[in-house]
Design a protein around this motif. Structure first.
Motif, PDB file in Angstrom:
ATOM      1  N   GLY A  42      24.187  40.214  31.682  1.00 21.24           N
ATOM      2  CA  GLY A  42      23.823  39.348  32.802  1.00 21.24           C
ATOM      3  C   GLY A  42      24.943  39.148  33.794  1.00 21.24           C
ATOM      4  N   ASP A  43      26.085  39.813  33.587  1.00 23.07           N
ATOM      5  CA  ASP A  43      27.206  39.694  34.525  1.00 23.07           C
ATOM      6  C   ASP A  43      26.983  40.603  35.732  1.00 23.07           C
ATOM      7  OD1 ASP A  43      28.539  37.968  32.787  1.00 23.07           O
ATOM      8  OD2 ASP A  43      29.519  39.634  31.736  1.00 23.07           O
TER       9      ASP A  43
ATOM     10  N   GLY B 125      21.858  35.715  34.862  1.00 21.88           N
ATOM     11  CA  GLY B 125      22.006  35.382  33.450  1.00 21.88           C
ATOM     12  C   GLY B 125      20.755  35.620  32.630  1.00 21.88           C
TER      13      GLY B 125
ATOM     14  N   LEU C 145      22.511  28.018  34.182  1.00 24.98           N
ATOM     15  CA  LEU C 145      22.933  29.184  34.958  1.00 24.98           C
ATOM     16  C   LEU C 145      23.277  28.798  36.394  1.00 24.98           C
ATOM     17  CD1 LEU C 145      20.278  31.858  33.878  1.00 24.98           C
ATOM     18  CD2 LEU C 145      22.495  31.373  32.829  1.00 24.98           C
TER      19      LEU C 145
ATOM     20  N   ALA D 244      20.805  38.510  30.045  1.00 28.28           N
ATOM     21  CA  ALA D 244      21.456  38.374  28.737  1.00 28.28           C
ATOM     22  C   ALA D 244      20.450  38.099  27.626  1.00 28.28           C
ATOM     23  CB  ALA D 244      22.502  37.267  28.778  1.00 28.28           C
TER      24      ALA D 244
END
Length: 262
Positions: A222-223, A69, A116, A72
């Motif tokens: 961030g995936d 994450g 996260l 992102a």
């Protein structure tokens, strides 16, 4: 003819890359300012580290491969000021050199990681407080491997991976310092053990780079969205892309400079 297509540095280890038209390569050091800072975990029962610490393995720091994450966040470094935003919304602006601001940076990222979920392979899945370590005076570097190095990847290798998975693969997934154009896919593996002229500097290619789950993380969202590790293993029989290089003599480097065997 092999030429430099892009130059990247990562002012804070594990965060957003920055692109450059030119850079300085320093003997036995790499690019000054690359991974000069890091976000270090302060585990319970351990003393709070000083503002600068010696090189440590990446399990001591907040990293995208453990906390995807982080990708992102858009983190920019300009004249010692760190700005952090997400989807265009500003979240933080702080000095990397002011002690109070450095505490704010640590607190911000501590709070962000609290929301996260770490990857199953995370080296440090505990949500300990974070402290910013390092400085911008050219005295600290926190690359993944010791001794320090630069990393090189070819555009053709990136294109081959894009074709194999049916999706354009962003170079930022691999976090290289230098992207090279004008060579065949996987040709950089044949450079190991050889000496090269790179711009005004001389380098020695030391090893292939074994990859971690970070290459599967979308650098915008961030995936963890692309099974590149499985693709590498199944199609090519390894989990490696790009090479590490040691800087033998210092010199300037610019986009468009040639890479030539010596």
């Amino acid at each position: 003819m092999a030429r430099v297509k892009q130059i990247f540095t990562y002012p804070i280890k594990g965060l957003t890359p920055q692109t450059h038209d030119r850079a300085r390569l320093e003997r036995d050091w790499g690019i000054p300012g690359d991974r000069a800072f890091a976000l270090m975990f302060v585990d319970p029962g351990k003393a709070t580290p000083e503002m600068t610490v010696e090189w440590l393995s990446k399990g001591h720091f907040a990293m995208q491969n453990d906390w995807p994450g982080l990708a992102a966040l858009n983190c920019r470094h300009d004249r010692e000021i760190l700005t952090v935003s997400i989807e265009g919304n500003p979240l933080l602006a702080a000095s990397l050199e002011d002690e109070g601001d450095r505490d704010r940076i640590g607190q911000f990222f501590t709070g962000y990681l609290a929301g996260l979920t770490p990857t199953p392979e995370a080296r440090h899945p505990q949500k300990s407080p974070l402290k910013l370590v390092g400085n911008s005076k050219g005295k600290t570097r926190y690359p993944d491997r010791h001794p320090v190095h630069i990393s090189i990847l070819s555009q053709a290798t990136l294109d081959a991976l894009s074709e194999a998975c049916g999706k354009s693969v962003d170079v930022r997934r691999f976090r290289p310092n230098i992207l090279i154009d004008g060579v065949e896919a996987w040709e950089e593996f044949n450079w190991v053990g050889k000496t090269w002229q790179l711009g005004e500097a001389k380098i020695e290619i030391a090893a292939r780079i074994g990859r971690c789950p970070n290459i599967e993380v979308d650098p915008e969202t961030g995936d963890r969205d692309l099974g590149l590790l499985s693709l590498l293993k199944d199609r090519y029989g390894h989990c490696q892309t790009g090479v590490l290089a040691k800087v033998l003599t210092s010199g300037d480097l610019a986009v468009g400079d040639r890479l030539e065997a010596l």
